[in-house]
Design a protein around this motif. Structure first.
Motif, PDB file in Angstrom:
ATOM      1  N   UNK A  74     -63.342 -53.576 -32.675  1.00 26.72           N
ATOM      2  CA  UNK A  74     -64.559 -53.544 -31.874  1.00 26.72           C
ATOM      3  C   UNK A  74     -65.433 -54.765 -32.086  1.00 26.72           C
ATOM      4  N   UNK A  75     -66.692 -54.659 -31.685  1.00 28.58           N
ATOM      5  CA  UNK A  75     -67.636 -55.765 -31.844  1.00 28.58           C
ATOM      6  C   UNK A  75     -67.299 -56.939 -30.947  1.00 28.58           C
ATOM      7  N   UNK A  76     -67.719 -58.130 -31.362  1.00 28.94           N
ATOM      8  CA  UNK A  76     -67.485 -59.344 -30.577  1.00 28.94           C
ATOM      9  C   UNK A  76     -65.997 -59.658 -30.494  1.00 28.94           C
ATOM     10  N   UNK A  77     -65.554 -60.012 -29.298  1.00 33.02           N
ATOM     11  CA  UNK A  77     -64.178 -60.430 -29.055  1.00 33.02           C
ATOM     12  C   UNK A  77     -64.190 -61.887 -28.614  1.00 33.02           C
ATOM     13  N   UNK A  78     -63.217 -62.659 -29.077  1.00 32.60           N
ATOM     14  CA  UNK A  78     -63.111 -64.066 -28.696  1.00 32.60           C
ATOM     15  C   UNK A  78     -62.272 -64.151 -27.426  1.00 32.60           C
ATOM     16  N   UNK A  79     -62.891 -63.744 -26.306  1.00 31.88           N
ATOM     17  CA  UNK A  79     -62.184 -63.673 -25.035  1.00 31.88           C
ATOM     18  C   UNK A  79     -62.848 -64.502 -23.961  1.00 31.88           C
ATOM     19  N   UNK A  80     -62.183 -64.628 -22.808  1.00 35.69           N
ATOM     20  CA  UNK A  80     -62.714 -65.464 -21.734  1.00 35.69           C
ATOM     21  C   UNK A  80     -63.925 -64.836 -21.063  1.00 35.69           C
ATOM     22  N   UNK A  85     -69.590 -57.376 -22.233  1.00 35.08           N
ATOM     23  CA  UNK A  85     -70.493 -57.408 -23.398  1.00 35.08           C
ATOM     24  C   UNK A  85     -69.813 -57.898 -24.675  1.00 35.08           C
ATOM     25  N   UNK A  86     -68.547 -57.545 -24.870  1.00 40.57           N
ATOM     26  CA  UNK A  86     -67.877 -57.905 -26.119  1.00 40.57           C
ATOM     27  C   UNK A  86     -67.720 -59.415 -26.270  1.00 40.57           C
ATOM     28  N   UNK A  87     -67.399 -60.135 -25.188  1.00 37.68           N
ATOM     29  CA  UNK A  87     -67.207 -61.584 -25.306  1.00 37.68           C
ATOM     30  C   UNK A  87     -68.535 -62.336 -25.260  1.00 37.68           C
ATOM     31  N   UNK A  88     -69.587 -61.649 -24.833  1.00 38.50           N
ATOM     32  CA  UNK A  88     -70.926 -62.244 -24.854  1.00 38.50           C
ATOM     33  C   UNK A  88     -71.570 -62.073 -26.223  1.00 38.50           C
ATOM     34  N   UNK A  89     -70.896 -61.336 -27.114  1.00 37.16           N
ATOM     35  CA  UNK A  89     -71.448 -61.073 -28.437  1.00 37.16           C
ATOM     36  C   UNK A  89     -71.562 -62.333 -29.288  1.00 37.16           C
ATOM     37  N   UNK A  90     -72.437 -62.278 -30.270  1.00 40.33           N
ATOM     38  CA  UNK A  90     -72.686 -63.419 -31.153  1.00 40.33           C
ATOM     39  C   UNK A  90     -71.954 -63.228 -32.475  1.00 40.33           C
TER      40      UNK A  90
END
Length: 398
Positions: A330-336, A343-348
């Motif tokens: 979960x949490x931030x994903x390093x995606x396009x 929301x996940x790829x916009x995470x910090x």
């Protein structure tokens, strides 16, 4: 192992108390039955059989309402100021506790985006609504998603050490199995070598059943998330092994690619070596970009660009994801970056998070594919690689 898990729960409850104060939440309510909420192992470490209500308080004085048969498990943790017990029906005692707490802002594990933050079932929410009243609940309720996502993502010192142990065991098994691989073994026979090593070390698989083999794919037979088959690996084959191992409830996620050399060869063909070097450069660039404050999509852009500029198709998945208690944690994903926004790829990215980095060369029709995956800890001073990197394409000779 039991002791380290208890320590993790204590650390996570301290984190939870801090996050509640930060978000001005006085009470965090977790409702569960039969261990229905995935946050329970992280925050409480108890799996209730019967319905239970866990009240986390920003004062640190937590309490639980549980059945008589489950009460001993909660009491044994030493984490709760009060363990309240109900005999038959839970409603009367629940309402008494509810009214006594004078709740101003109540966090519930409800999320539209992250399944690991969405543990408050519809049935239990309906029960809560009917028990306390629609108006009373809607005046105070809020989603715990921001808090719970950070709680899962930012690892404590004990969690980090446990993940390091998982990573070390994984790379050790990889190196041991690499020496035992031989041409004409089946994918499943290679997978079972990993299973034997897990059993010998007292660890288990991080995905599926406890002793499921890892993903073992000869590229010629098709690269996909599939179980290893009974098809043989022959000289000239590229084989990808994607292996998640569980150690004391925390996992690794590491992949290696191996080339089975043909007679007369001393190294892999140039097109295969080029694919490996491209993936290696993409991993290096992604790791260097993995810094506190970056957005998930910003790191993805870096790794993806290396793959594309080398002439390969764009990556079909994200450049990386978090690991912890789950292989995809979960949490931030390093995606396009996409529209509408994810929301996940916009995470910090935050210090204390651990990522599996896997920019991949993926091609169809048996063309060279390359999956190399490393596990990396984010620190205030920059990324720290936890896994022993695959610096060269691994070879297997007859």
């Amino acid at each position: 192992m039991k002791g380290s898990n208890t320590e993790v729960v204590r650390e996570k409850l301290e984190q939870a108390t801090h996050l509640m104060k930060k978000h001005h939440v006085d009470t965090w309510l977790i409702m569960t039955r039969e261990g229905s909420d995935p946050a329970l192992p992280l925050l409480v470490g108890v799996r209730s059989v019967h319905q239970a209500a866990i009240f986390l308080r920003n004062s640190g004085k937590h309490l639980v309402l549980t059945s008589k048969s489950d009460a001993g498990s909660y009491e044994a943790t030493g984490l709760f100021e009060h363990v309240h017990i109900y005999e038959a029906a839970i409603e009367e005692k629940f309402l008494s506790i509810w009214k006594g707490l004078t709740i101003q802002k109540l966090a519930l594990n409800i999320s539209e985006h992250d399944h690991l933050c969405d543990g408050f079932t519809f049935g239990l929410y309906t029960w809560l609504l009917n028990t306390v009243g629609k108006d009373a609940l809607q005046q105070v309720e809020t989603s715990s998603e921001q808090m719970l996502s950070e709680l899962r993502s930012v690892k404590t010192s004990t969690e980090i050490e446990t993940i390091k142990n998982a990573v070390h065991a994984t790379t050790d098994i990889f190196e041991t199995v690499h020496k035992k691989m031989k041409p004409y073994m089946t994918e499943l026979e290679i997978g079972n070598l990993f299973v034997a090593e897990m059993k010998e070390r007292g660890v288990s698989s991080g995905l599926g059943g406890a002793y499921d083999p890892p993903l073992v794919c000869a590229v010629r037979h098709g690269l996909a998330h599939r179980k290893p088959s009974d098809r043989k690996v022959e000289p000239g084959d590229l084989v990808i092994v994607d292996f998640s191992l569980k150690y004391d409830d925390y996992v690794s996620d590491i992949a290696r690619t191996i080339y089975f050399v043909r007679a007369g060869e001393t190294e892999a063909p140039q097109e295969i070596e080029h694919a490996f070097r491209t993936a290696h450069r993409a991993i290096t660039a992604s790791i260097e970009a993995l810094k506190v404050g970056k957005k998930g999509y910003e790191v993805d852009e870096v790794g993806r660009k290396v793959i594309e500029e080398a002439g390969y198709p764009t990556i079909r998945h994200s450049v990386g994801h978090q690991i912890g208690r789950a292989t995809h944690d979960g949490g931030t994903i390093l995606g396009p970056k996409r529209v509408p926004a994810r929301p996940a790829v916009e995470g910090t990215i935050r210090a204390g998070e651990v990522y599996a980095i896997e920019p991949t060369v993926i091609q169809d029709d048996g063309l060279p594919c390359m999956l190399v995956e490393e596990n990396v800890l984010v620190t205030p001073d920059g990324p720290v690689i936890l896994s022993k990197r695959q610096e060269e394409l691994w070879l297997v000779k007859e």
